[in-house]
Scaffold this motif. Structure first.
Motif, PDB file in Angstrom:
ATOM      1  N   GLY A   1     -41.991  25.083  40.738  1.00  0.00           N
ATOM      2  CA  GLY A   1     -42.860  24.196  41.497  1.00  0.00           C
ATOM      3  C   GLY A   1     -42.662  22.718  41.224  1.00  0.00           C
ATOM      4  O   GLY A   1     -43.223  21.886  41.945  1.00  0.00           O
ATOM      5  N   ASP A   2     -41.899  22.378  40.194  1.00  0.00           N
ATOM      6  CA  ASP A   2     -41.597  20.966  39.944  1.00  0.00           C
ATOM      7  C   ASP A   2     -40.743  20.399  41.085  1.00  0.00           C
ATOM      8  O   ASP A   2     -40.138  21.146  41.861  1.00  0.00           O
ATOM      9  N   GLU A   3     -40.663  19.076  41.143  1.00  0.00           N
ATOM     10  CA  GLU A   3     -39.810  18.406  42.127  1.00  0.00           C
ATOM     11  C   GLU A   3     -38.825  17.493  41.417  1.00  0.00           C
ATOM     12  O   GLU A   3     -39.150  16.868  40.402  1.00  0.00           O
ATOM     13  N   ALA A   4     -37.614  17.453  41.964  1.00  0.00           N
ATOM     14  CA  ALA A   4     -36.571  16.556  41.466  1.00  0.00           C
ATOM     15  C   ALA A   4     -36.087  15.705  42.624  1.00  0.00           C
ATOM     16  O   ALA A   4     -35.783  16.221  43.700  1.00  0.00           O
ATOM     17  N   ILE A   5     -36.024  14.409  42.423  1.00  0.00           N
ATOM     18  CA  ILE A   5     -35.638  13.485  43.486  1.00  0.00           C
ATOM     19  C   ILE A   5     -34.124  13.400  43.594  1.00  0.00           C
ATOM     20  O   ILE A   5     -33.419  13.194  42.600  1.00  0.00           O
ATOM     21  N   LEU A   6     -33.634  13.580  44.830  1.00  0.00           N
ATOM     22  CA  LEU A   6     -32.221  13.408  45.155  1.00  0.00           C
ATOM     23  C   LEU A   6     -32.092  12.323  46.207  1.00  0.00           C
ATOM     24  O   LEU A   6     -32.910  12.242  47.131  1.00  0.00           O
TER      25      LEU A   6
ATOM     26  N   VAL B   1     -23.159  18.352  46.401  1.00  0.00           N
ATOM     27  CA  VAL B   1     -23.656  19.633  46.904  1.00  0.00           C
ATOM     28  C   VAL B   1     -24.301  20.527  45.850  1.00  0.00           C
ATOM     29  O   VAL B   1     -25.121  21.377  46.199  1.00  0.00           O
ATOM     30  N   SER B   2     -23.967  20.374  44.578  1.00  0.00           N
ATOM     31  CA  SER B   2     -24.462  21.325  43.573  1.00  0.00           C
ATOM     32  C   SER B   2     -25.777  20.924  42.923  1.00  0.00           C
ATOM     33  O   SER B   2     -26.372  21.730  42.205  1.00  0.00           O
ATOM     34  N   TYR B   3     -26.252  19.700  43.158  1.00  0.00           N
ATOM     35  CA  TYR B   3     -27.548  19.334  42.575  1.00  0.00           C
ATOM     36  C   TYR B   3     -28.662  20.212  43.124  1.00  0.00           C
ATOM     37  O   TYR B   3     -29.478  20.762  42.372  1.00  0.00           O
ATOM     38  N   GLU B   4     -28.723  20.315  44.447  1.00  0.00           N
ATOM     39  CA  GLU B   4     -29.808  21.072  45.069  1.00  0.00           C
ATOM     40  C   GLU B   4     -29.834  22.536  44.613  1.00  0.00           C
ATOM     41  O   GLU B   4     -30.908  23.042  44.231  1.00  0.00           O
ATOM     42  N   PRO B   5     -28.698  23.267  44.609  1.00  0.00           N
ATOM     43  CA  PRO B   5     -28.742  24.642  44.118  1.00  0.00           C
ATOM     44  C   PRO B   5     -29.184  24.746  42.663  1.00  0.00           C
ATOM     45  O   PRO B   5     -29.923  25.680  42.308  1.00  0.00           O
ATOM     46  N   CYS B   6     -28.754  23.826  41.812  1.00  0.00           N
ATOM     47  CA  CYS B   6     -29.174  23.870  40.409  1.00  0.00           C
ATOM     48  C   CYS B   6     -30.682  23.683  40.283  1.00  0.00           C
ATOM     49  O   CYS B   6     -31.348  24.347  39.478  1.00  0.00           O
ATOM     50  N   ILE B   7     -31.229  22.774  41.090  1.00  0.00           N
ATOM     51  CA  ILE B   7     -32.677  22.558  41.086  1.00  0.00           C
ATOM     52  C   ILE B   7     -33.400  23.822  41.539  1.00  0.00           C
ATOM     53  O   ILE B   7     -34.389  24.260  40.927  1.00  0.00           O
ATOM     54  N   LYS B   8     -32.902  24.442  42.601  1.00  0.00           N
ATOM     55  CA  LYS B   8     -33.553  25.639  43.129  1.00  0.00           C
ATOM     56  C   LYS B   8     -33.426  26.825  42.181  1.00  0.00           C
ATOM     57  O   LYS B   8     -34.367  27.630  42.055  1.00  0.00           O
ATOM     58  N   LEU B   9     -32.288  26.959  41.522  1.00  0.00           N
ATOM     59  CA  LEU B   9     -32.130  28.048  40.561  1.00  0.00           C
ATOM     60  C   LEU B   9     -33.098  27.917  39.393  1.00  0.00           C
ATOM     61  O   LEU B   9     -33.472  28.912  38.765  1.00  0.00           O
ATOM     62  N   ALA B  10     -33.494  26.677  39.109  1.00  0.00           N
ATOM     63  CA  ALA B  10     -34.482  26.452  38.051  1.00  0.00           C
ATOM     64  C   ALA B  10     -35.909  26.709  38.535  1.00  0.00           C
ATOM     65  O   ALA B  10     -36.858  26.598  37.748  1.00  0.00           O
ATOM     66  N   GLY B  11     -36.062  27.037  39.831  1.00  0.00           N
ATOM     67  CA  GLY B  11     -37.375  27.316  40.388  1.00  0.00           C
ATOM     68  C   GLY B  11     -38.078  26.101  40.944  1.00  0.00           C
ATOM     69  O   GLY B  11     -39.209  26.193  41.420  1.00  0.00           O
ATOM     70  N   ALA B  12     -37.409  24.956  40.900  1.00  0.00           N
ATOM     71  CA  ALA B  12     -38.003  23.709  41.377  1.00  0.00           C
ATOM     72  C   ALA B  12     -37.551  23.415  42.805  1.00  0.00           C
ATOM     73  O   ALA B  12     -36.790  24.186  43.406  1.00  0.00           O
TER      74      ALA B  12
END
Length: 380
Positions: free
Chosen positions: A113-118, A124-135
């Motif tokens: 549920g956390d958010e990370a600003i891009l 391309v790999s930032y977003e998948p890494c964020i999502k894999l962490a559940g954020a």
């Protein structure tokens, strides 16, 4: 069956385009590929020699999970002298590639549920890494006519925001963040008690700008995680060597993930990395000079054709606006099928890239000129 987290992640568009291009090549078709972000130079000989010496000297066993001490000391010295970061070897961990470092950071500091600003567009790999962490990623717009610098950043910070990702020089745009923009981001991070992941993998591939590390700014040392590596600057992509630097509390958490997953980076390769940092830097300067010439040929050629493309000031990517001819996905498909030129649709990097394609000029000047002819014949 795939887990719910994996279902949130799409395959890498850059790898997909590269795979299609490689299949065409295997079928005997001459494809000019601008798709992958990999220098086409060989690793400098003195670096390879150092790794070979270590290999034949028996450095073939497990290394400590954070990396061998001489390399961590060399990295710390580099970060002190070149980046003005106040740290030592205890603040450094060596990873099997910078991508692994980024993955470990996301998995360590982000909760469900956390958010990370891009900053849109982003690698391309930032977003998948964020999502894999559940954020969840929070996209901030950038200005194409102002070096793709982000604006209105504060408007996108919420009570769920935990992390800001900074990538300068930037993949895919080649944009570089100056001191004023980094200070703006630093002030927001301090005011809202946020962390910053600073991906500086392209820091040595600069043409007309100076590199600044946000972690060196006042109040940022303990809230910045600096990621870097050897792949781009030293043409060592296949060596899989990256590193991260942060305070020791963060390092302890990152090491948990590394020790239970990849264990450590390859031991003898780490000795090559020491030579990369401490040895002759002329090959890096020569490579950057060649990239500058390629950049100018490609950007001037695209603009002559009628494809608007700003001149990037870092990295080795041109982010070209193809909206006069169609959207980025349509043009990327047309170029690959009709001209046998492989480019990556800008939409792979965020919605603001819908009208763009990314072209990696890590190919020879001769092939760039030939590709420009093919593109012109295809679109005009």
């Amino acid at each position: 069956m795939a887990s719910s987290r994996l279902a949130r992640v799409a395959e890498s568009p850059t790898i997909r385009i590269a795979n299609i291009a490689n299949q065409l090549k295997q079928d005997g078709i001459d494809v000019i590929s601008f798709s992958l972000g990999e220098p086409d130079f060989d690793t400098p000989k003195h670096i390879s020699d150092a790794a070979c010496k270590a290999l034949y000297s028996g450095e073939t066993h497990y290394s400590p999970s954070p990396g061998i001490k001489p390399l961590r000391e060399a990295i710390a010295k580099k970060l002190q002298t070149e980046n003005n970061l106040n740290l030592d070897a205890s603040n450094v961990m060596v990873t099997p590639g910078a991508k692994q470092a980024i993955f470990e950071v996301m998995m360590s500091v982000l909760d469900d549920g956390d958010e990370a600003i891009l900053f849109d567009p982003a690698w391309v790999s930032y977003e998948p890494c964020i999502k894999l962490a559940g954020a969840n990623p929070k996209w901030v717009p950038t200005d194409p006519e102002n070096g793709f610098l982000p604006y209105d950043i504060g408007d996108h910070i919420t009570d769920k925001t935990r992390l800001i990702v900074v990538n300068s020089p930037c993949n895919p745009t080649g944009g570089v963040f100056g001191k004023d923009k980094l200070k703006e981001i630093a002030d927001l991070a301090i005011d809202h008690d946020l962390l910053v992941l600073s991906d500086e993998i392209y820091e040595k591939i600069l043409y007309d700008e100076k590199h600044y590390s946000i972690g060196a700014m006042e109040g940022m040392q303990d809230r910045t995680i600096t990621v870097n590596g050897f792949s781009k600057s030293y043409a060592m992509t296949g060596w899989r060597l990256g590193y991260l630097a942060a305070n020791e509390t963060f390092l302890h958490d990152f090491q948990k993930i590394q020790s239970h997953s990849v264990s450590s980076a390859t031991t003898f390769a780490q000795y090559g990395a020491i030579e990369a940092l401490e040895g002759d830097q002329q090959p890096v300067e020569d490579m950057v000079a060649e990239f500058r010439q390629r950049r100018d040929i490609l950007v001037d050629g695209l603009n002559d054709i009628g494809i608007h493309c700003n001149r990037p000031t870092g990295a080795f990517y041109a982010f070209a606006d193809v909206s006069e001819y169609g959207n980025g996905e349509e043009i990327a498909e047309k170029l690959l099928s009709d001209a046998h030129v492989a480019a990556t649709p800008g939409s792979a990097f965020g919605s603001s890239g819908n009208n763009f394609v990314r072209l990696s000029y890590a190919i020879s000047q001769e092939r760039i000129r030939e590709a420009l002819e093919r593109i012109e014949n295809c679109l005009l």
